[in-house]
Design a protein around this motif. Structure first.
Motif, PDB file in Angstrom:
ATOM      1  N   ALA A  53      79.410  11.040  23.330  1.00  0.00           N
ATOM      2  CA  ALA A  53      79.300  10.438  24.656  1.00  0.00           C
ATOM      3  C   ALA A  53      80.369   9.359  24.829  1.00  0.00           C
ATOM      4  CB  ALA A  53      77.913   9.837  24.843  1.00  0.00           C
ATOM      5  N   ARG A  54      80.866   9.241  26.044  1.00  0.00           N
ATOM      6  CA  ARG A  54      81.898   8.264  26.335  1.00  0.00           C
ATOM      7  C   ARG A  54      81.221   6.975  26.792  1.00  0.00           C
ATOM      8  NH1 ARG A  54      85.730   7.682  30.605  1.00  0.00           N
ATOM      9  NH2 ARG A  54      87.752   7.047  29.766  1.00  0.00           N
ATOM     10  N   LEU A  55      81.012   6.074  25.856  1.00  0.00           N
ATOM     11  CA  LEU A  55      80.342   4.816  26.171  1.00  0.00           C
ATOM     12  C   LEU A  55      81.282   3.664  25.905  1.00  0.00           C
ATOM     13  CD1 LEU A  55      76.836   5.243  24.498  1.00  0.00           C
ATOM     14  CD2 LEU A  55      77.427   5.521  26.895  1.00  0.00           C
ATOM     15  N   THR A  56      81.059   2.546  26.596  1.00  0.00           N
ATOM     16  CA  THR A  56      81.834   1.356  26.263  1.00  0.00           C
ATOM     17  C   THR A  56      81.196   0.696  25.042  1.00  0.00           C
ATOM     18  OG1 THR A  56      80.492  -0.081  27.652  1.00  0.00           O
ATOM     19  CG2 THR A  56      82.413   0.949  28.689  1.00  0.00           C
ATOM     20  N   ASP A  69      78.082  -1.106  26.035  1.00  0.00           N
ATOM     21  CA  ASP A  69      76.945  -0.207  26.256  1.00  0.00           C
ATOM     22  C   ASP A  69      76.321   0.206  24.932  1.00  0.00           C
ATOM     23  OD1 ASP A  69      77.068  -0.217  28.960  1.00  0.00           O
ATOM     24  OD2 ASP A  69      78.124   1.698  29.164  1.00  0.00           O
ATOM     25  N   LEU A  70      77.184   0.614  23.987  1.00  0.00           N
ATOM     26  CA  LEU A  70      76.662   1.068  22.697  1.00  0.00           C
ATOM     27  C   LEU A  70      75.882  -0.050  22.027  1.00  0.00           C
ATOM     28  CD1 LEU A  70      76.620   3.329  20.500  1.00  0.00           C
ATOM     29  CD2 LEU A  70      78.415   2.017  19.383  1.00  0.00           C
ATOM     30  N   PHE A 107      86.220   1.977  26.098  1.00  0.00           N
ATOM     31  CA  PHE A 107      85.412   3.126  25.694  1.00  0.00           C
ATOM     32  C   PHE A 107      85.609   3.378  24.202  1.00  0.00           C
ATOM     33  CE2 PHE A 107      85.697   4.103  30.278  1.00  0.00           C
ATOM     34  CZ  PHE A 107      84.351   4.266  30.524  1.00  0.00           C
TER      35      PHE A 107
END
Ligand SMILES: Nc1ncnc2c1ncn2[C@@H]1O[C@H](COP(=O)(O)OP(=O)(O)OP(=O)(O)O)[C@@H](O)[C@H]1O
Ligand SMILES: [Mg+2]
Lengths: 318, 257
Positions: B88-91, B94-95, B132
């Motif tokens: 998943a493309r998360l910042t 966010d992670l 990201f």
């Protein structure tokens, strides 16, 4: 945010254009002046069609996004995971075995088949080494083809190839009031995903991260796949499959905002609805006064967009 | 306290972990060392309930990890595996914020925000918070994963080779962070390490595994001996005392036939 605002503006423009494009003349002026014939046309045909396109486009896009998160693969969507084919098989079986049942029952049968198809897909993925990101859609396409072959065979034997063709090629030209309302349910289901966005995102991190964070991974997987299955069944049987939409819309949204589902779901739905509107509208205009179904239009435009995404740096890391 | 009782893991007929009995006290840093394939990750993932055991029992503060409610355990114990791939493309932010999931279930409070900021700061990621994950270097990504686990703020933290991909400065920073979390925040840290000298300098307790068994266990002073190193790794190590630490030097080995 400005990009989302721009997307929203384009979407509204497309929706208005969709209301007023068609063979019989309908102008905004006539509607505003209160012309009864114009209003009648708007309410019984144009508005239902536009709403149906928006609902179907938005929900197919969200279903694609959920599938991509759960399969942890950018190429996964209902039509590359055996889900669409399983839904068609289910609808075919329901048509043959339960001909007198109301359409909603047949739909549930189709949804159950779709869920089994998606589950089978995830089960196979868990058991094979995923040496390349391309393995995932290949498995899905293979599975879909096997199911599709069985479906065609049965349809051929029972003279139902025409119904099958309707399910496999999306078309909004026959949408009238009273024939699309199930799409509201499909969209509501897809929107439900937004309320469980965090759980779906955590599940998208994979099993180990999910267990570490105390998430019931299997339950979220089942929940997500159920939404995908029901949306797929409803869209496939009311308007037919819309190819590439579930692939392109989530990838475009992810490029802009990333995959945190809480942010990605609204934009994905907007892009999905916008793309569907654009393709449906183009299909009505390019060969005027004849129509090209959205399934065909999206096949052309969607595949070009997909190629663009594929050649971008997006998929290289994978 | 982590109690490991006669734990075993086998694949088919091959036992990869067997007869492991260990008691790890609350607080402090425990390093698990041993050659490749010794069963370190297997043991750690069983403690973290990511892998089912073939036999035995593991208790964390008296709770049986195999049968405990996963969501309750997630507030006590966190684990980071050796290899992590996030599609998943998360910042980064966010992670790391998902580390609060066991506490907040997605609705981040002010307090959660403080934890996120602190974890980002601890791992030196504040300036990368809005990048990201797929735009980070390997070491930065590794630190982001650790930050998520730190943000989870559990009493027990299990880390499998957290120094992977880190440069010297960040490796030292990571070990200092573990010390700080143990000393200042009272955390219990269990960490798999390959760099024996980091284990010697920073751990309170070393567990050495080989062929699926624990073969040595004790304070760094007891494990950092030429004799123990030969038993664990099959290499000749020269142990030198430098500034109170035992440092092993092993870069040149006699030619073997
Ligand atoms: N799924 C599996 N099936 C069969 N054997 C396995 C499986 N997973 C691990 N093993 C074996 O178990 C043994 C222990 O593996 P483990 O990952 O615990 O080693 P390790 O001590 O962490 O090694 P490293 O230092 O290389 O990380 C190895 O010999 C490995 O080949
Ligand atoms: Mg290991």
């Amino acid at each position: 945010m400005t990009r989302t605002a721009a997307a929203l503006a384009v979407f509204i423009l497309l929706a208005v254009a969709s209301l007023f494009a068609g063979v019989s003349d309908l102008t905004p002026g006539a509607v505003l002046a209160g012309d009864p014939a114009a209003i009648n046309l708007l309410l019984t045909s144009r508005a239902p069609r536009t709403i149906a396109v928006v609902l179907a486009g938005g929900s197919v896009a969200i279903a694609g996004l959920i599938m991509q998160m759960l399969a942890r693969n950018r190429f996964a969507e209902p039509s590359t995971s055996g889900t669409v084919d399983a839904a068609s098989l289910g609808m075919l079986c329901a048509t043959l075995l339960l001909p007198d049942m109301p359409v909603i029952v047949k739909m549930m049968v189709a949804a159950a088949f779709a869920l089994a198809g998606a589950g089978l897909f995830m089960g196979v993925l868990a058991r094979i080494p995923l040496s390349s990101p391309l393995v995932t859609p290949l498995v899905g396409l293979m599975l879909g083809n096997v199911i599709g072959a069985a479906t065609s065979f049965i349809a051929y034997r029972y003279d139902l190839l025409q119904s099958l063709a309707a399910w496999s090629n999306g078309d909004f030209s026959t949408i009238l009031r009273g024939r699309y309302e199930l799409l509201w349910v499909a969209f509501a289901l897809a929107a439900l995903a937004w309320f469980t966005a965090d759980r779906l995102t955590v599940a998208g991190l994979g099993r180990d991260f999910s267990v570490n964070l105390g998430l019931n991974y299997r339950r979220v997987l089942l929940f997500g796949l159920s939404i995908v299955a029901m949306v797929t069944a409803m869209v496939v049987t009311t308007v037919g499959m819309i190819p590439f939409l579930g692939l392109v819309a989530p990838n475009l949204a992810s490029l802009a905002l990333g995959d945190n589902m809480r942010r990605a779901i609204p934009l994905t739905a907007l892009l999905g609805a916008g793309l569907a509107l654009a393709c449906d509208l183009l299909g009505r205009l390019v060969n005027y006064p004849f129509e090209i179904p959205i399934g065909t239009m999206m096949g052309v435009i969607g595949s070009m967009l997909f190629l663009y995404l594929l050649l971008g740096k997006r998929f290289r890391a994978g | 306290m982590i109690e490991i009782r006669d734990v075993r893991k086998s694949y088919g007929d091959t036992a990869v972990v067997q007869g492991v009995n260990l008691t790890l006290p609350r607080g402090g840093v425990t390093a698990i060392i041993g050659p490749n394939g010794a069963g370190k990750s297997t043991l750690l993932t069983m403690i973290g309930r990511l892998l089912p055991m073939s036999g035995g029992q593991i208790l964390v503060d008296g709770i049986d990890v195999a049968h405990a409610a996963s969501h309750a355990l997630a507030r006590r114990l966190s684990i980071l595996r050796q290899d992590n791939h996030i599609a998943a493309r998360l910042t980064v932010r966010d992670l790391v914020a998902f580390g609060r999931y066991p506490h907040s279930h997605g609705r981040l409070t002010r307090e959660d925000g403080v934890h996120v900021a602190r974890a980002l700061d601890f791992l030196g990621l504040t300036h990368l918070a809005d990048r990201f994950l797929d735009e980070l270097s390997g070491g930065q990504r590794q630190r982001a994963h650790v930050a998520m686990v730190v943000c989870q703020d559990t009493d027990y933290i299990l880390l499998d080779e957290p120094l992977n991909n880190l440069d010297m400065k960040h490796a030292v920073g990571m070990m200092q962070l573990m010390r700080r979390m143990a000393d200042d925040l009272g955390k219990t840290i269990v960490v798999v390490l390959h760099d024996i000298n980091f284990a010697s300098c920073y751990a309170d307790h070393i567990v050495a595994m080989r062929d699926g068994r624990v073969i040595r266990e004790g304070a760094p002073a007891a494990i950092m001996t030429a004799d123990a190193m030969r038993a664990i790794y099959d290499i000749d190590m020269h142990i030198e005392k430098i500034g109170g630490d035992r440092i092993g030097v092993f870069y040149r080995q006699p030619a073997r036939d």
